[in-house]
Motif scaffolding. Sequence first.
Motif, PDB file in Angstrom:
ATOM      1  N   LEU A   1       0.902   7.414 -11.297  1.00 23.27           N
ATOM      2  CA  LEU A   1      -0.388   6.988 -11.108  1.00 23.27           C
ATOM      3  C   LEU A   1      -0.324   5.910 -10.098  1.00 23.27           C
ATOM      4  CD1 LEU A   1      -3.114   5.983 -11.391  1.00 23.27           C
ATOM      5  CD2 LEU A   1      -2.526   4.318 -13.055  1.00 23.27           C
ATOM      6  N   LEU A   2       1.060   5.249  -9.946  1.00 24.51           N
ATOM      7  CA  LEU A   2       0.964   4.246  -8.584  1.00 24.51           C
ATOM      8  C   LEU A   2       1.716   5.055  -8.206  1.00 24.51           C
ATOM      9  CD1 LEU A   2       3.218   1.996 -10.390  1.00 24.51           C
ATOM     10  CD2 LEU A   2       0.609   1.483  -9.226  1.00 24.51           C
TER      11      LEU A   2
ATOM     12  N   HIS B   1       9.545  -3.902 -15.300  1.00 25.82           N
ATOM     13  CA  HIS B   1      10.496  -3.412 -15.411  1.00 25.82           C
ATOM     14  C   HIS B   1      11.031  -2.560 -13.911  1.00 25.82           C
ATOM     15  CE1 HIS B   1      14.264  -3.788 -13.795  1.00 25.82           C
ATOM     16  NE2 HIS B   1      15.143  -2.636 -15.237  1.00 25.82           N
ATOM     17  N   GLU B   2      10.100  -1.173 -15.295  1.00 26.90           N
ATOM     18  CA  GLU B   2       9.719   0.577 -14.543  1.00 26.90           C
ATOM     19  C   GLU B   2       9.591  -0.259 -13.160  1.00 26.90           C
ATOM     20  OE1 GLU B   2      11.506   4.168 -14.256  1.00 26.90           O
ATOM     21  OE2 GLU B   2      12.595   2.989 -15.403  1.00 26.90           O
ATOM     22  N   ILE B   3       7.960  -0.132 -13.230  1.00 24.81           N
ATOM     23  CA  ILE B   3       7.405  -0.188 -12.251  1.00 24.81           C
ATOM     24  C   ILE B   3       8.445  -1.194 -10.830  1.00 24.81           C
ATOM     25  CG2 ILE B   3       5.548  -1.807 -11.089  1.00 24.81           C
ATOM     26  CD1 ILE B   3       4.200  -0.828 -14.237  1.00 24.81           C
TER      27      ILE B   3
ATOM     28  N   THR C   1      11.013  -1.772 -10.545  1.00 27.23           N
ATOM     29  CA  THR C   1      12.662  -0.816  -9.863  1.00 27.23           C
ATOM     30  C   THR C   1      12.502   0.550  -9.230  1.00 27.23           C
ATOM     31  OG1 THR C   1      12.787  -0.653 -12.189  1.00 27.23           O
ATOM     32  CG2 THR C   1      13.900  -2.714 -11.519  1.00 27.23           C
ATOM     33  N   SER C   2      11.638   1.092  -9.966  1.00 26.12           N
ATOM     34  CA  SER C   2      11.166   2.308  -9.500  1.00 26.12           C
ATOM     35  C   SER C   2      10.497   3.003  -7.579  1.00 26.12           C
ATOM     36  CB  SER C   2       9.994   2.695  -9.363  1.00 26.12           C
ATOM     37  OG  SER C   2      10.455   3.671 -11.414  1.00 26.12           O
ATOM     38  N   SER C   3      11.245   4.013  -7.146  1.00 33.42           N
ATOM     39  CA  SER C   3      10.588   4.406  -5.735  1.00 33.42           C
ATOM     40  C   SER C   3       9.658   5.472  -5.744  1.00 33.42           C
ATOM     41  CB  SER C   3      12.224   5.155  -5.556  1.00 33.42           C
ATOM     42  OG  SER C   3      13.351   4.193  -5.626  1.00 33.42           O
ATOM     43  N   TYR C   4       8.743   5.110  -4.861  1.00 28.57           N
ATOM     44  CA  TYR C   4       7.650   6.261  -4.851  1.00 28.57           C
ATOM     45  C   TYR C   4       7.382   6.998  -3.527  1.00 28.57           C
ATOM     46  CZ  TYR C   4       6.354   2.183  -8.792  1.00 28.57           C
ATOM     47  OH  TYR C   4       6.187   2.125  -9.195  1.00 28.57           O
ATOM     48  N   LEU C   5       7.155   7.957  -4.048  1.00 25.02           N
ATOM     49  CA  LEU C   5       7.330   8.776  -2.656  1.00 25.02           C
ATOM     50  C   LEU C   5       5.826   8.939  -1.823  1.00 25.02           C
ATOM     51  CD1 LEU C   5       8.447  12.122  -2.602  1.00 25.02           C
ATOM     52  CD2 LEU C   5       6.319  13.333  -3.214  1.00 25.02           C
ATOM     53  N   ASN C   6       6.718   8.248  -0.781  1.00 20.97           N
ATOM     54  CA  ASN C   6       5.138   8.196  -0.001  1.00 20.97           C
ATOM     55  C   ASN C   6       4.202   9.248   0.956  1.00 20.97           C
ATOM     56  OD1 ASN C   6       5.880   5.711   1.253  1.00 20.97           O
ATOM     57  ND2 ASN C   6       7.725   6.185   2.582  1.00 20.97           N
ATOM     58  N   PRO C   7       3.185   9.147   0.474  1.00 17.03           N
ATOM     59  CA  PRO C   7       1.808  10.113   1.378  1.00 17.03           C
ATOM     60  C   PRO C   7       3.083  11.483   2.201  1.00 17.03           C
ATOM     61  CG  PRO C   7       0.696   8.268   1.482  1.00 17.03           C
ATOM     62  CD  PRO C   7       2.380   8.333   0.887  1.00 17.03           C
TER      63      PRO C   7
ATOM     64  N   PHE D   1       7.497  -0.874  -4.547  1.00 19.07           N
ATOM     65  CA  PHE D   1       6.524  -1.456  -5.164  1.00 19.07           C
ATOM     66  C   PHE D   1       5.375  -2.136  -4.138  1.00 19.07           C
ATOM     67  CE2 PHE D   1       9.072  -5.032  -6.029  1.00 19.07           C
ATOM     68  CZ  PHE D   1       8.677  -5.926  -5.207  1.00 19.07           C
ATOM     69  N   SER D   2       5.942  -2.683  -3.004  1.00 18.74           N
ATOM     70  CA  SER D   2       5.968  -3.318  -1.731  1.00 18.74           C
ATOM     71  C   SER D   2       5.002  -2.573  -1.172  1.00 18.74           C
ATOM     72  CB  SER D   2       6.485  -4.530  -0.844  1.00 18.74           C
ATOM     73  OG  SER D   2       8.083  -3.589  -0.765  1.00 18.74           O
ATOM     74  N   SER D   3       4.668  -1.452  -1.136  1.00 18.63           N
ATOM     75  CA  SER D   3       4.034  -0.344  -0.301  1.00 18.63           C
ATOM     76  C   SER D   3       2.118  -0.712  -0.941  1.00 18.63           C
ATOM     77  CB  SER D   3       4.109   1.204  -1.039  1.00 18.63           C
ATOM     78  OG  SER D   3       4.068   1.289  -1.657  1.00 18.63           O
ATOM     79  N   PHE D   4       2.714  -0.998  -2.130  1.00 18.66           N
ATOM     80  CA  PHE D   4       1.056  -1.165  -2.843  1.00 18.66           C
ATOM     81  C   PHE D   4       0.137  -2.349  -2.830  1.00 18.66           C
ATOM     82  CE2 PHE D   4       3.417   0.527  -6.380  1.00 18.66           C
ATOM     83  CZ  PHE D   4       3.019   1.998  -6.241  1.00 18.66           C
ATOM     84  N   TYR D   5       0.613  -3.294  -1.187  1.00 20.88           N
ATOM     85  CA  TYR D   5       0.382  -4.688  -1.028  1.00 20.88           C
ATOM     86  C   TYR D   5      -0.731  -4.456   0.390  1.00 20.88           C
ATOM     87  CZ  TYR D   5      -0.723  -9.332   1.211  1.00 20.88           C
ATOM     88  OH  TYR D   5      -1.416 -10.388   2.101  1.00 20.88           O
ATOM     89  N   GLY D   6      -1.858  -4.689   0.330  1.00 21.21           N
ATOM     90  CA  GLY D   6      -2.506  -4.951   1.432  1.00 21.21           C
ATOM     91  C   GLY D   6      -3.338  -5.598   1.411  1.00 21.21           C
ATOM     92  N   ASN D   7      -4.011  -5.713   2.965  1.00 22.19           N
ATOM     93  CA  ASN D   7      -5.372  -7.207   3.701  1.00 22.19           C
ATOM     94  C   ASN D   7      -6.211  -6.161   4.409  1.00 22.19           C
ATOM     95  OD1 ASN D   7      -6.269  -9.059   4.152  1.00 22.19           O
ATOM     96  ND2 ASN D   7      -4.430  -9.728   5.017  1.00 22.19           N
ATOM     97  N   THR D   8      -7.165  -7.072   4.590  1.00 20.23           N
ATOM     98  CA  THR D   8      -8.219  -6.618   5.291  1.00 20.23           C
ATOM     99  C   THR D   8      -8.154  -7.477   6.531  1.00 20.23           C
ATOM    100  OG1 THR D   8     -10.856  -5.752   5.765  1.00 20.23           O
ATOM    101  CG2 THR D   8     -10.453  -7.528   3.323  1.00 20.23           C
ATOM    102  N   LYS D   9      -8.715  -7.081   7.899  1.00 23.13           N
ATOM    103  CA  LYS D   9      -8.522  -8.234   8.755  1.00 23.13           C
ATOM    104  C   LYS D   9     -10.438  -8.072   8.749  1.00 23.13           C
ATOM    105  CE  LYS D   9      -7.591  -5.737  12.536  1.00 23.13           C
ATOM    106  NZ  LYS D   9      -6.436  -5.224  14.060  1.00 23.13           N
ATOM    107  N   HIS D  10     -10.940  -7.615   9.277  1.00 18.32           N
ATOM    108  CA  HIS D  10     -12.770  -6.961   9.746  1.00 18.32           C
ATOM    109  C   HIS D  10     -13.740  -7.164   8.269  1.00 18.32           C
ATOM    110  CE1 HIS D  10     -10.254  -4.080  12.184  1.00 18.32           C
ATOM    111  NE2 HIS D  10     -11.641  -4.393  12.812  1.00 18.32           N
ATOM    112  N   ALA D  11     -13.456  -7.795   7.281  1.00 14.28           N
ATOM    113  CA  ALA D  11     -14.537  -7.925   6.023  1.00 14.28           C
ATOM    114  C   ALA D  11     -14.124  -9.353   6.131  1.00 14.28           C
ATOM    115  CB  ALA D  11     -13.306  -7.922   4.771  1.00 14.28           C
ATOM    116  N   GLY D  12     -13.582  -9.583   6.988  1.00 12.75           N
ATOM    117  CA  GLY D  12     -13.319 -11.730   7.216  1.00 12.75           C
ATOM    118  C   GLY D  12     -15.402 -12.084   7.578  1.00 12.75           C
TER     119      GLY D  12
END
Length: 482
Positions: A269-270, A319-321, A323-329, A342-353
């Motif tokens: 899912l991730l 722990h599994e989440i 320490t896992s590696s996730y296939l990039n798009p 897992f750091s690839s799930f971080y996100g932000n928005t500058k325009h919504a401010g």
Amino acid sequence: MEDSKHQEPKVFISYSWSSLEHQTMVKDWADRLLADGIDVKIDIYDLKEGDDKYAFMESMVTDETVSHVLIICDSQYKEKADTRNRGVGTETQIISGEIYSKVQQSKFIPILCEFNELNEPILPTFASARIGIDFSSLEKTNKNWEQLLRLLYNKPRFTKPTRGKAPSFLNEKADIPSGEIRAKYELLKQSIFSNNKNIKLFRNDFISSCIEFADALRVREQPNNDTFPEDILNTINKLKVVRNFLSDWLLLESGINHSVEFTESVTNLLEQLRILKSRPTDLSRFSDDWFEAHSVFVYELFLYIVASLMKTERYDLLHEIYTSSYLNPEIERFKGYDYDNFSSFYGNTKHAGRALSKDMNFHSNAAEIIKREADRNDLTFNHVVEAETITYMMSIIQLSSWHPGTLGYSNYTHRSPFFVKAAQHKNFQKLAIITGIKTVDEFKQIIEKNSANNLFNYSGRSYGRTPITKEILNLDYLDSIK
């Protein structure tokens, strides 16, 4: 501010002298009300020899300082009231006149002592349409006593919330129906409860419906610059249905299914969520800014997934989440960069401010959005903050990049409850499962080494302080209590 009459209730009891037993029962209720702080007016205590009983009745019913009149309803009271017979009949004329002339009709409360053969309360005609409180037996009296006291003190168990503003997304012309997600979830839920052997198929169908719903909301044409900030917020709000259903599923199944197959379904899912942050493959002309809504959505959902698993105590799956590696798009892969953590799930928005506030700059627009959208009772914003604390800790351990925006809403002395409890050896073992680090000394050494000179990668200017990693992780006290 409440009226003083509600702060200090004053009650008049209107009843019929049906029998000595009935009179004794009413007296017991009056005594009990007095013991509960109610100022009670009743003839057996307040009407003396030489007093005019009709003047007393009228003064009690019409007195503005009397907050409530309890009408003790039984068959004798009904008969005397309907025929206007004797004292009750006189009270009835006064009460009915007050009821039909006053706007505040909740002053008059029927106390239901008898029911007919159709199980309908026996009430005088003037009160036949009024809602009463059932005191028809000792058990009913004890059960409903709190209800009466809450009414008299104007302290209801449930208070109607303040009406908010209509969500801005309602102004849009069309929306994507989410009924399919609900239908798929209900099938999955029944499969989980019945331990159906085809549970994997139902789960895959449910997850696919969530991903398809979210994918349909991805930007596929150039946004309108004027409405784009608001469009980002609208899209995130629409995606909340996916966040909630996936959280419901994890809260339901993760606590009972410890299979490898279930673990793989979560990591898969991730991986699918990671694709939602990228541009659709059918776009050749685009800007990365177009996908900010889904960037925030994936960030938010990742924290809710962590929060759900923390609640069900699935530390092994966490722990599994982490320490896992996730296939990039596929469109983002290149040699040496096929996978990410897992750091690839971080996100932000500058325009919504611009849509969040015209006068204030938020240090993390994404965190502000997540806070505003945190409307669940079982997974509150505090749970989300704790999930991000765990995630930030893992980013320190793995030397990954993660900006813990939601922690900016905690106070300066904030310590996550999970880490406070980890002062006990048995609870530190839960932390050890998540991190894979078995001893507290090794854990402290890694945290201190990796976070040296960079305890938090932001100044905290929007919130007036800089949180300290040691304090948030309760580092000095971990595993210090047996």
